[in-house]
Each structure stands twice: as C-alpha cells, then as structure tokens.
Motif scaffolding. Structure first.
Motif, PDB file in Angstrom:
ATOM      1  N   VAL A  51       0.848  -1.197   0.000  1.00  0.00           N
ATOM      2  CA  VAL A  51       0.000   0.000   0.000  1.00  0.00           C
ATOM      3  C   VAL A  51       0.881   1.245   0.000  1.00  0.00           C
ATOM      4  O   VAL A  51       1.648   1.475   0.941  1.00  0.00           O
ATOM      5  N   SER A  88      -8.912  -4.697  -3.001  1.00  0.00           N
ATOM      6  CA  SER A  88      -9.486  -3.377  -2.701  1.00  0.00           C
ATOM      7  C   SER A  88     -10.373  -3.456  -1.465  1.00  0.00           C
ATOM      8  O   SER A  88     -10.333  -2.568  -0.602  1.00  0.00           O
ATOM      9  N   VAL A  99      -8.699   2.330  -2.414  1.00  0.00           N
ATOM     10  CA  VAL A  99      -7.713   2.047  -3.441  1.00  0.00           C
ATOM     11  C   VAL A  99      -8.065   2.865  -4.675  1.00  0.00           C
ATOM     12  O   VAL A  99      -9.187   2.808  -5.172  1.00  0.00           O
ATOM     13  N   LEU A 102      -4.337   0.029  -8.884  1.00  0.00           N
ATOM     14  CA  LEU A 102      -3.628  -1.194  -8.473  1.00  0.00           C
ATOM     15  C   LEU A 102      -3.013  -1.865  -9.684  1.00  0.00           C
ATOM     16  O   LEU A 102      -3.475  -1.702 -10.806  1.00  0.00           O
ATOM     17  N   VAL A 122      -0.782  -1.103  -4.625  1.00  0.00           N
ATOM     18  CA  VAL A 122      -1.964  -0.237  -4.652  1.00  0.00           C
ATOM     19  C   VAL A 122      -1.603   1.164  -4.189  1.00  0.00           C
ATOM     20  O   VAL A 122      -0.751   1.350  -3.328  1.00  0.00           O
ATOM     21  N   ALA A 124      -3.421   4.325  -2.387  1.00  0.00           N
ATOM     22  CA  ALA A 124      -4.615   4.465  -1.553  1.00  0.00           C
ATOM     23  C   ALA A 124      -4.686   5.878  -0.974  1.00  0.00           C
ATOM     24  O   ALA A 124      -3.665   6.547  -0.796  1.00  0.00           O
TER      25      ALA A 124
END
Length: 177
Positions: A51, A88, A99, A102, A122, A124
């Motif tokens: 992330v 997600s 998200v 990705l 991802v 975010a």
C-alpha cells in the motif's frame, strides 16, 4: 499429511491415506475408503497489497502477532469476487483506505500455510482507521523499509526493485507463529 479433515464430509467414514493412480502418477491423498471422496488439499489463494499512502509504504501489525512484526495488508478472496476487487475490499476493511489504482506485482508460494499469494501494488487515499484485526501501522520511506524472507516479503522486494530500490532484508528474521 496434515489436514483439517478427519472424516468424509459425504458419508462420515474415517479418511485414510490412500494411493491411487492420477494423471501425474501414483499419489497419496486423504480419501474415503467407503465412497471414494478425495481431499485434494489445494492451496488457498491469499491476496496481499503493498500500500502506497501519502508517498510512503504502509505496513501493519496483526493484533494476533507477538512482537513488533509489520507486514503487508493481506486477506482471503471471497466467493464471487475478482482478486482486484478482493484486495481493494481488504485494504478498505483493514485500513479504511480507498484504493485508487492497483497493479499486479506477482504470484508467490507460501507452502508453510498451503497458500498462493497474489500480490498487488496499490495507491490508496483517505484516513487510516484500523480494523480490530490490526494493532498498529507504520509508514516507511521506500529506501527504509525492510523485507522478510517469506511470501509477502518477496513480493515487497520485487516491488521495490521495480521502483529502482535494492531491497534490504531483516537480519535474524523470526516469523510470527
């Protein structure tokens, strides 16, 4: 051969390790001697996310883990969802983050847990609010994060290499059991 199955789910007969001829040759599996049901023991797909949040990497610590191990956001796919929808959802459930993009990092085996890890990078945004499943999180600069020599740690290392960083691995790593 460890398995959660002791009895046949079809007829309740005790399962036994039985060798039968399969496409690849003789194979021992837990099978029902009465009705022929087979426990295939296939790996479970697990989703993982590196992330990126506010320009840093978010790692979290599971509330069930002893010590100070931080790792990627992970979770199981639900029936009827794609891996992309699943990761997600997991990021949202565990961190409250949305998200925004990705991409697939890769697929990794995690034999100790009989799992196949599908890892994504991802982006975010939002405000972090951890689920009760997580005890804490930390944000790391790309060049400061340490990888671990196991499934999701290899995914993080591959992602870092793709960003132009040489991954550093934790010395004396002990996995949480």
């Amino acid at each position: 051969m460890t398995s959660p199955y002791k009895f046949c789910p079809a007829c309740a007969t005790a399962l036994q390790p039985i060798v039968l001829q399969e496409d690849g040759g003789p194979k021992e599996r837990l099978r029902c001697p009465a009705c022929g049901w087979t426990h295939w023991n296939n790996p479970t797909p697990v989703l993982a996310a590196v992330v990126e949040y506010q320009g840093q990497i978010l790692l979290a610590r599971n509330a069930a883990w002893p010590g100070k191990m931080y790792a990627l956001i992970t979770g199981f796919m639900e029936a009827g969802e794609t891996p992309q929808d699943g990761i997600s959802r997991e990021v949202k459930e565990e961190t409250n983050l949305d998200v925004t993009s990705l991409s697939l990092i890769g697929v990794y085996d995690f034999r100790r847990m009989n799992q196949v890890i599908i890892a994504y990078a991802v982006q975010a945004r939002g405000e972090v609010r951890l689920s009760p499943e997580l005890a804490d999180y930390k944000l790391y600069d790309h060049g400061q994060v340490k990888c671990w020599p196991a499934g999701t740690g290899y995914a993080l290392a591959d992602w870092l290499r793709g960003k132009g960083y040489e991954p550093q691995f934790i010395e004396g790593f002990k996995r949480p059991d």
